[in-house]
Design an enzyme around this catalytic site. Structure first.
Site, PDB file in Angstrom:
ATOM      1  N   LYS B 119       0.811  -1.221   0.000  1.00 28.64           N
ATOM      2  CA  LYS B 119       0.000   0.000   0.000  1.00 28.64           C
ATOM      3  C   LYS B 119       0.844   1.271   0.000  1.00 28.64           C
ATOM      4  CE  LYS B 119      -4.184  -1.917   1.847  1.00 28.64           C
ATOM      5  NZ  LYS B 119      -5.305  -1.762   2.757  1.00 28.64           N
ATOM      6  N   GLU B 203      -2.871   7.420   8.047  1.00 36.16           N
ATOM      7  CA  GLU B 203      -3.426   8.435   7.145  1.00 36.16           C
ATOM      8  C   GLU B 203      -4.636   9.098   7.760  1.00 36.16           C
ATOM      9  OE1 GLU B 203      -4.284   6.204   3.509  1.00 36.16           O
ATOM     10  OE2 GLU B 203      -6.346   5.980   4.136  1.00 36.16           O
ATOM     11  N   HIS B 238     -15.131  -3.625   7.884  1.00 39.67           N
ATOM     12  CA  HIS B 238     -14.399  -3.135   6.716  1.00 39.67           C
ATOM     13  C   HIS B 238     -14.448  -4.122   5.552  1.00 39.67           C
ATOM     14  CE1 HIS B 238     -12.885   0.141   9.123  1.00 39.67           C
ATOM     15  NE2 HIS B 238     -12.491  -0.731  10.028  1.00 39.67           N
ATOM     16  N   ARG B 295      -6.632  -8.377  -8.970  1.00 39.61           N
ATOM     17  CA  ARG B 295      -7.296  -9.669  -9.179  1.00 39.61           C
ATOM     18  C   ARG B 295      -8.756  -9.420  -9.542  1.00 39.61           C
ATOM     19  NH1 ARG B 295     -10.419  -9.173  -4.617  1.00 39.61           N
ATOM     20  NH2 ARG B 295      -9.342  -8.221  -2.873  1.00 39.61           N
TER      21      ARG B 295
END
Lengths: 178, 506
Positions: B119, B203, B238, B295
């Site tokens: 990431k 973040e 999530h 994917r």
């Protein structure tokens, strides 16, 4: 004619039933219905209640019935009405032994966040279990008092294994009195 | 330069393995299933042309065993391996191992998977390609002091995320400096156990965002197109549960803008294959790059339903080295599609997995309904793997028709023996905010303060259920009575007892 009491952990219904001309008749809760009850495969039943068609699954459990309404299941105890009344007077509660929190899946107990004697509220996280690589908070199914904690952190448990026992209390939706 | 693919090994299980096996059939390609010990009777094994045992029980012992999968592929003469999603789908070592063994990995190159799978690196690529990103630190944060400075700089609330992450694992929201230390260590430990990589970064936490993602396709000749968006805001832990396309907030202009951004990123990374660029969209419709999934996605069918394309066939074409057969301007969109994931989970108990035996199972059908499933009646849902049973996808001429069809299909769906998210799906289809399109990733918490209570209230008539129990019990009593009356005339108590025992079992 037979009169029965049907109960869940927090609700009670009374029905009178009789069978006539290949139809079941049910009276109770202020209504009367004519029912065609026909068994299908896999413990499923087709019901036509006053012309309305339903399909429901009913499985026999050790001490009652599990009814699958659509996608959810409900447990019921069905008993003779008079016997139910006598039991009530004698203070016998078949649902009292249901005051358990059982493991919803096999897994590892990571943490126990309650102790015997604690008053807990519904949905309060009581334990943390690891299953399917996820940490799952196991929440209290009711508001009540904890009688015993049957597991310790680090213990592997099977599905359905008792995790926590609550003090018997008839109506889990209502707070326990002082 | 194109190549022929005659046989594909599917390195997965459940509904996606079935989906790919069907895709192989459609393309005249021989499909090869692999399976763990508990999956011998699994549906994916039965629908494939060939099947080989991997042995083992857990994922680590079976579907994650790269050596065994490669060996099986070589022995059976497969030309390619389709990894599906999950398991080895985003494992660059596995993609590299395929290449070393002369097998086509159906997905991007190991280098691209490695680049975008991290990431922190993916964020850098996105920034370079001109995509808006969420303010934050792309460094790996280990020390609480460093995290504290960073969090102060970008402002609370902040989100701590696993660098190697996905699926919400190793992710923590922190509202104030006091919670930072604990969140940092739990996120790192969760990331470590889930991905074998403890690196985390920090973040800015965007409150009430929507999750909107763009499907992309890229060929080996540098052509990249996008197939529009999917709105996947309804999430628990999530993880997505209900997805749709188009998104209510994305108009043609915004779609073109987000699509172009996704294509830019894919080009910058040299992306070849089907992939998804995920974005967060804030309340002012500003979108921020989130991550790339290298994917096929679980929710790919909603895109297939509105574009009329078969994404698995597109993957095959790209893997054969063919050029994309469609240009951006040829991508059409028609109607509205919604997907409900049918998980073996008890939504009333906080979506905890609820595996077991499917004593009765019947999927809905009819106009506009598609079910991608990995199970049939009588199957057991094993505890070792992801609890996804099936995906129910509906298509309608517009969103209202799609919602109506989803309601109908969810009502038709029969699953007996375990709790599933079907009841949750029904609740959402009747929810005012969902119907009017007011969504965010906090949808479930915002709309259902007490989900168990809402589910109980919405779940039809408890009185009818109680009456059914009474009737079934009464029917059993009547039958027992009839048998004992008949038996009494025969005066054989053993026979009576035997018959009664037999009846109780029915």
């Amino acid at each position: 004619m037979k009169k029965v009491q049907v109960s869940t952990a927090d609700r009670t219904f009374a029905f009178e039933l009789w069978f006539e001309n290949d139809r079941y008749f049910v009276r109770g809760e202020g209504e009367e219905h004519v029912v065609d009850l026909t068994p299908l495969k896999n413990n499923r039943y087709s019901l036509i209640v006053d012309g309305r068609s339903y399909e429901t699954g009913v499985e026999v459990a050790s001490d009652g019935y599990i009814v699958f309404t659509g996608a959810r299941s409900h447990r019921f105890i069905v008993e003779d009405y008079e016997i139910a009344q006598m039991k009530k007077q004698a203070g016998i509660d078949d649902w009292a032994r249901e005051m358990l929190l059982t493991a919803p899946m096999p897994g590892l107990v990571l943490a126990v966040n309650c102790r015997p004697g604690d008053t807990v509220v519904k949905n309060q996280p009581l334990l943390v279990m690891e299953a399917m690589k996820m940490e799952n908070d196991i929440k209290s199914p009711l508001t009540g008092i904890i009688r015993a904690v049957a597991v310790i952190p680090g213990q592997n448990v099977d599905k359905g294994q008792t995790l926590i026992e609550f003090e018997p209390w008839r109506n889990p939706e209502k707070p326990v009195p002082e | 330069m194109t190549t022929t693919i005659r046989k594909i090994l599917i390195a997965n299980r459940g509904e996606i393995a079935v989906r790919i096996a069907r895709g192989c059939r459609d393309a005249g390609i021989i499909s090869v299933a692999v399976y763990s010990d508990p999956d011998r009777m699994a549906y994916h094994v039965r629908v494939a042309d060939e099947a080989y045992a991997l042995g083992g029980t857990t994922s680590a012992e079976s579907y994650l065993r790269q050596d065994k999968i490669i060996e099986t592929a070589r022995k059976c003469g497969a030309d390619a391996i389709h990894p599906g999603y999950g398991f080895l789908a985003e494992n660059h070592d596995f993609a590299a191992l395929c290449r070393e063994n002369g097998l086509i990995f159906i997905g991007p190159s190991p280098e691209v998977i490695a680049l975008l799978g991290d990431k922190v690196q993916a964020r850098r690529v996105a920034e370079k390609a001109g995509l808006p990103v969420v303010p934050g630190s792309v460094q790996n944060i280990e020390q609480v002091d460093v995290a504290r400075i960073e969090a102060y700089r970008i402002g609370y609330p902040v989100l701590i995320k696993a660098a190697a992450g996905g699926g919400g694992k190793g992710m923590r929201i922190v509202n104030d400096p006091d919670g930072l230390g604990a969140a940092l260590s739990t996120a790192a430990s969760e990331a470590g156990s889930a991905f074998g990589d403890r690196r985390v970064y920090i973040e800015k936490y965007i409150s009430r965002p929507r999750h909107v993602e763009i499907q992309i396709l890229g060929d080996a000749y540098g052509n990249v197109i996008h197939l529009g968006e999917r709105e996947c805001s309804i999430q628990r832990r999530h993880q997505k549960v209900i997805e749709e396309s188009p998104s209510m907030i994305v108009d043609d202009a915004m779609r073109a803008k987000m699509g172009a951004a996704a294509v830019e990123l894919a080009k910058a990374a040299g992306y070849v294959g089907a992939g998804t660029v995920e974005f967060l969209v804030d309340e002012n419709k500003h979108f921020y790059f989130l991550e790339v999934n290298t994917r096929l996605q679980v929710e790919h069918p909603v895109t297939e339903m509105v574009t009329g394309l078969d994404l698995v066939q597109e993957q095959f074409k790209i893997a054969r080295g063919e050029k994309l057969s469609i240009r951006q301007e040829d991508v059409g969109r028609r109607g509205h599609a919604i997907e409900c994931r049918i998980y073996a989970e008890d939504a009333a108990a906080g979506f905890i997995p609820c595996t077991g035996h499917l004593s009765a199972y019947q999927e809905p059908s009819g106009p506009g309904v598609r079910v991608d499933s990995g199970f049939i009646a009588g199957d057991d849902v094993p505890v070792y793997y992801d609890p996804l049973i099936a995906k129910l996808i509906v298509w309608g001429a517009d969103r209202n028709q799609a919602i109506q069809r989803m309601r109908r299909a969810l009502n038709e769906y029969v699953v007996q023996g375990i709790e599933t998210t079907i009841s949750f799906g029904r609740l959402v289809m009747d929810n005012e905010s969902f119907i009017s399109g007011r969504l965010s990733t906090h949808f479930i918490e915002d709309e259902f303060a007490d989900l168990a209570e809402s589910l109980t209230r919405s779940d039809g008539d408890i009185r009818l259920a109680a009456m059914t129990a009474a009737l079934v019990d009464y029917r059993l009593q009547l039958r027992l009575l009839a048998v004992s009356r008949r038996a009494k005339s025969e005066e054989n108590p053993w026979k009576i007892s035997g018959r009664q025992a037999g009846l109780r079992k029915r």
